[in-house]
Write a protein that holds these residues in place. Sequence first.
Motif, PDB file in Angstrom:
ATOM      1  N   ALA A 190      12.700  23.053  90.519  1.00 38.17           N
ATOM      2  CA  ALA A 190      11.573  23.984  90.418  1.00 38.17           C
ATOM      3  C   ALA A 190      10.239  23.354  90.832  1.00 38.17           C
ATOM      4  O   ALA A 190       9.243  23.459  90.110  1.00 38.17           O
ATOM      5  N   ASP A 250       6.602  24.740  89.965  1.00 37.98           N
ATOM      6  CA  ASP A 250       6.762  25.783  88.934  1.00 37.98           C
ATOM      7  C   ASP A 250       6.760  25.135  87.545  1.00 37.98           C
ATOM      8  O   ASP A 250       7.758  24.564  87.117  1.00 37.98           O
ATOM      9  N   TYR A 251       5.627  25.240  86.853  1.00 36.16           N
ATOM     10  CA  TYR A 251       5.497  24.611  85.534  1.00 36.16           C
ATOM     11  C   TYR A 251       6.512  25.164  84.535  1.00 36.16           C
ATOM     12  O   TYR A 251       7.164  24.400  83.821  1.00 36.16           O
ATOM     13  N   GLY A 270       9.367  26.777  85.178  1.00 37.91           N
ATOM     14  CA  GLY A 270      10.719  26.432  85.614  1.00 37.91           C
ATOM     15  C   GLY A 270      11.083  25.007  85.266  1.00 37.91           C
ATOM     16  O   GLY A 270      12.191  24.721  84.798  1.00 37.91           O
ATOM     17  N   GLN A 271      10.150  24.091  85.472  1.00 36.86           N
ATOM     18  CA  GLN A 271      10.411  22.698  85.110  1.00 36.86           C
ATOM     19  C   GLN A 271      10.502  22.529  83.601  1.00 36.86           C
ATOM     20  O   GLN A 271      11.337  21.774  83.107  1.00 36.86           O
ATOM     21  N   ASP A 306      -1.854  25.890  83.396  1.00 32.91           N
ATOM     22  CA  ASP A 306      -0.611  25.165  83.685  1.00 32.91           C
ATOM     23  C   ASP A 306      -0.044  24.550  82.411  1.00 32.91           C
ATOM     24  O   ASP A 306       1.167  24.596  82.164  1.00 32.91           O
TER      25      ASP A 306
END
Length: 138
Positions: free
Chosen positions: A48, A51-52, A54-55, A91
Amino acid sequence: MTTGVRLIRSDQLTQQVDYAYAAVVDAPVRSVWVAGACPLDMDGKTVAAGDYAGQAHQVMKNLVTALEGAGASLTDVVKTTVYVASGNRPDLVAAWQVYREYMKEHDVPSTLLGVTVLGYDDQLVEVEAVAVISGISD
């Protein structure tokens, strides 16, 4: 097995936070220190990218797996640190919201930090944890 973790909240501090201010564990316990869980797949590749959230999902799945390997679970965690490679509050919030989904009502003391860079290529999120398991007999 029931957890030996007791979360402490103080009525002399704001209640407008979604974490406990302290955690107490009575002995005897086994301590588990988990290396920072990273957003890596089984091939060691960062998932990811960019993608914060997703990670953060991958990080939390990896944290659960590491804890299980030590005979622990998220409810045995007494302290976490959430690292987010960003100076932008949205984020940090995106990663924190995913972290909270996994932690549910077990709102242990935690520190959320925006950092400059993390160790792996394209890595945006990392979570380290300390857990204790009560009533351990060898």
